[in-house]
Design a protein around this motif. Structure first.
Motif, PDB file in Angstrom:
ATOM      1  N   CYS A  11       0.847  -1.184   0.000  1.00 42.66           N
ATOM      2  CA  CYS A  11       0.000   0.000   0.000  1.00 42.66           C
ATOM      3  C   CYS A  11       0.892   1.247   0.000  1.00 42.66           C
ATOM      4  CB  CYS A  11      -0.900  -0.013   1.234  1.00 42.66           C
ATOM      5  SG  CYS A  11      -1.911   1.480   1.389  1.00 42.66           S
ATOM      6  N   PRO A  12       0.665   2.176  -0.922  1.00 45.72           N
ATOM      7  CA  PRO A  12       1.473   3.395  -0.940  1.00 45.72           C
ATOM      8  C   PRO A  12       1.170   4.317   0.239  1.00 45.72           C
ATOM      9  CG  PRO A  12      -0.232   3.506  -2.615  1.00 45.72           C
ATOM     10  CD  PRO A  12      -0.292   2.124  -2.018  1.00 45.72           C
ATOM     11  N   ASP A  13       0.052   4.096   0.930  1.00 48.99           N
ATOM     12  CA  ASP A  13      -0.323   4.935   2.068  1.00 48.99           C
ATOM     13  C   ASP A  13       0.261   4.427   3.384  1.00 48.99           C
ATOM     14  OD1 ASP A  13      -1.812   6.509   0.306  1.00 48.99           O
ATOM     15  OD2 ASP A  13      -3.661   5.414   0.717  1.00 48.99           O
ATOM     16  N   CYS A  14       0.073   3.126   3.665  1.00 49.34           N
ATOM     17  CA  CYS A  14       0.494   2.605   4.975  1.00 49.34           C
ATOM     18  C   CYS A  14       1.619   1.577   4.903  1.00 49.34           C
ATOM     19  CB  CYS A  14      -0.709   2.016   5.716  1.00 49.34           C
ATOM     20  SG  CYS A  14      -1.295   0.441   5.055  1.00 49.34           S
ATOM     21  N   GLY A  15       1.959   1.088   3.702  1.00 51.61           N
ATOM     22  CA  GLY A  15       3.065   0.145   3.556  1.00 51.61           C
ATOM     23  C   GLY A  15       2.695  -1.314   3.769  1.00 51.61           C
ATOM     24  N   GLU A  16       1.431  -1.600   4.079  1.00 52.47           N
ATOM     25  CA  GLU A  16       0.981  -2.978   4.304  1.00 52.47           C
ATOM     26  C   GLU A  16       1.041  -3.781   3.007  1.00 52.47           C
ATOM     27  OE1 GLU A  16      -0.522  -6.207   6.465  1.00 52.47           O
ATOM     28  OE2 GLU A  16       0.113  -4.261   7.229  1.00 52.47           O
ATOM     29  N   ARG A  17       1.416  -5.070   3.117  1.00 49.39           N
ATOM     30  CA  ARG A  17       1.412  -5.961   1.959  1.00 49.39           C
ATOM     31  C   ARG A  17      -0.031  -6.243   1.555  1.00 49.39           C
ATOM     32  NH1 ARG A  17       5.829 -10.479   2.489  1.00 49.39           N
ATOM     33  NH2 ARG A  17       4.009 -11.683   1.984  1.00 49.39           N
ATOM     34  N   CYS A  40      -6.674  -2.017   0.331  1.00 46.40           N
ATOM     35  CA  CYS A  40      -5.679  -2.336   1.355  1.00 46.40           C
ATOM     36  C   CYS A  40      -6.400  -2.938   2.560  1.00 46.40           C
ATOM     37  CB  CYS A  40      -4.924  -1.083   1.773  1.00 46.40           C
ATOM     38  SG  CYS A  40      -3.775  -1.372   3.142  1.00 46.40           S
ATOM     39  N   PRO A  41      -5.981  -4.139   3.012  1.00 48.40           N
ATOM     40  CA  PRO A  41      -6.640  -4.758   4.158  1.00 48.40           C
ATOM     41  C   PRO A  41      -6.395  -4.020   5.475  1.00 48.40           C
ATOM     42  CG  PRO A  41      -4.765  -6.081   3.458  1.00 48.40           C
ATOM     43  CD  PRO A  41      -4.928  -4.981   2.458  1.00 48.40           C
ATOM     44  N   ALA A  42      -5.364  -3.189   5.531  1.00 47.55           N
ATOM     45  CA  ALA A  42      -5.048  -2.480   6.775  1.00 47.55           C
ATOM     46  C   ALA A  42      -5.773  -1.136   6.873  1.00 47.55           C
ATOM     47  CB  ALA A  42      -3.544  -2.272   6.897  1.00 47.55           C
ATOM     48  N   CYS A  43      -5.611  -0.285   5.856  1.00 48.08           N
ATOM     49  CA  CYS A  43      -6.208   1.061   5.939  1.00 48.08           C
ATOM     50  C   CYS A  43      -7.528   1.162   5.176  1.00 48.08           C
ATOM     51  CB  CYS A  43      -5.215   2.123   5.480  1.00 48.08           C
ATOM     52  SG  CYS A  43      -4.775   2.067   3.736  1.00 48.08           S
ATOM     53  N   GLU A  44      -7.890   0.121   4.442  1.00 47.25           N
ATOM     54  CA  GLU A  44      -9.163   0.014   3.726  1.00 47.25           C
ATOM     55  C   GLU A  44      -9.335   1.032   2.610  1.00 47.25           C
ATOM     56  OE1 GLU A  44     -12.258  -0.135   6.686  1.00 47.25           O
ATOM     57  OE2 GLU A  44     -11.591  -2.085   7.393  1.00 47.25           O
ATOM     58  N   ASP A  45      -8.235   1.628   2.134  1.00 50.52           N
ATOM     59  CA  ASP A  45      -8.286   2.536   0.991  1.00 50.52           C
ATOM     60  C   ASP A  45      -8.145   1.734  -0.301  1.00 50.52           C
ATOM     61  OD1 ASP A  45      -8.537   4.850   2.483  1.00 50.52           O
ATOM     62  OD2 ASP A  45      -6.387   5.268   2.495  1.00 50.52           O
ATOM     63  N   VAL A  46      -8.702   2.240  -1.391  1.00 49.93           N
ATOM     64  CA  VAL A  46      -8.474   1.665  -2.710  1.00 49.93           C
ATOM     65  C   VAL A  46      -7.224   2.327  -3.264  1.00 49.93           C
ATOM     66  CG1 VAL A  46      -9.376   1.402  -5.049  1.00 49.93           C
ATOM     67  CG2 VAL A  46     -10.921   1.187  -3.071  1.00 49.93           C
ATOM     68  N   VAL A  47      -6.229   1.499  -3.618  1.00 48.99           N
ATOM     69  CA  VAL A  47      -4.926   2.013  -4.012  1.00 48.99           C
ATOM     70  C   VAL A  47      -4.376   1.246  -5.222  1.00 48.99           C
ATOM     71  CG1 VAL A  47      -4.313   2.754  -1.671  1.00 48.99           C
ATOM     72  CG2 VAL A  47      -3.690   0.462  -2.437  1.00 48.99           C
ATOM     73  N   ALA A  48      -3.381   1.812  -5.850  1.00 49.57           N
ATOM     74  CA  ALA A  48      -2.582   1.119  -6.857  1.00 49.57           C
ATOM     75  C   ALA A  48      -1.350   0.601  -6.117  1.00 49.57           C
ATOM     76  CB  ALA A  48      -2.176   2.077  -7.978  1.00 49.57           C
ATOM     77  N   PRO A  49      -1.296  -0.710  -5.833  1.00 52.35           N
ATOM     78  CA  PRO A  49      -0.180  -1.256  -5.056  1.00 52.35           C
ATOM     79  C   PRO A  49       1.171  -0.962  -5.694  1.00 52.35           C
ATOM     80  CG  PRO A  49      -1.907  -2.898  -5.322  1.00 52.35           C
ATOM     81  CD  PRO A  49      -2.246  -1.747  -6.218  1.00 52.35           C
ATOM     82  N   GLU A  50       2.147  -0.655  -4.841  1.00 52.70           N
ATOM     83  CA  GLU A  50       3.514  -0.429  -5.304  1.00 52.70           C
ATOM     84  C   GLU A  50       4.264  -1.753  -5.265  1.00 52.70           C
ATOM     85  OE1 GLU A  50       4.871   2.557  -2.574  1.00 52.70           O
ATOM     86  OE2 GLU A  50       4.008   4.158  -3.787  1.00 52.70           O
ATOM     87  N   GLU A  51       5.158  -1.943  -6.217  1.00 55.96           N
ATOM     88  CA  GLU A  51       5.939  -3.176  -6.280  1.00 55.96           C
ATOM     89  C   GLU A  51       6.668  -3.412  -4.962  1.00 55.96           C
ATOM     90  OE1 GLU A  51       7.212  -4.893  -9.431  1.00 55.96           O
ATOM     91  OE2 GLU A  51       5.689  -3.952 -10.644  1.00 55.96           O
ATOM     92  N   SER A  52       6.608  -4.663  -4.482  1.00 58.26           N
ATOM     93  CA  SER A  52       7.390  -4.981  -3.282  1.00 58.26           C
ATOM     94  C   SER A  52       8.812  -5.288  -3.715  1.00 58.26           C
ATOM     95  CB  SER A  52       6.824  -6.145  -2.503  1.00 58.26           C
ATOM     96  OG  SER A  52       5.739  -6.757  -3.061  1.00 58.26           O
ATOM     97  N   GLY A  53       9.729  -4.753  -2.982  1.00 53.12           N
ATOM     98  CA  GLY A  53      11.116  -4.892  -3.384  1.00 53.12           C
ATOM     99  C   GLY A  53      11.956  -5.673  -2.525  1.00 53.12           C
TER     100      GLY A  53
END
Length: 53
Positions: A11-17, A40-53
């Motif tokens: 999540c670009p907002d909270c960092g949750e996977r 996002c299961p943590a902050c419940e926002d609709v987001v464009a997930p960022e690649e996990s690195g």
């Protein structure tokens, strides 16, 4: 979380996977690349997930 579960990214907002099960929309961008929107299961926002690195 099951370690075998596919991850879309973070999540670009909270960092949750964000697991693949939270996927909402898959689409093709104007430049020909694939894009996704997920909840996002943590902050419940609709987001464009960022690649996990």
């Amino acid at each position: 979380m099951n370690s075998d579960e596919a991850i879309l990214g973070r999540c670009p907002d909270c960092g949750e996977r964000i697991p693949e099960t939270w996927l909402l929309v898959e689409y093709e961008k104007n430049d020909g690349t694939d894009g996704v929107w997920a909840e996002c299961p943590a902050c419940e926002d609709v987001v464009a997930p960022e690649e996990s690195g």
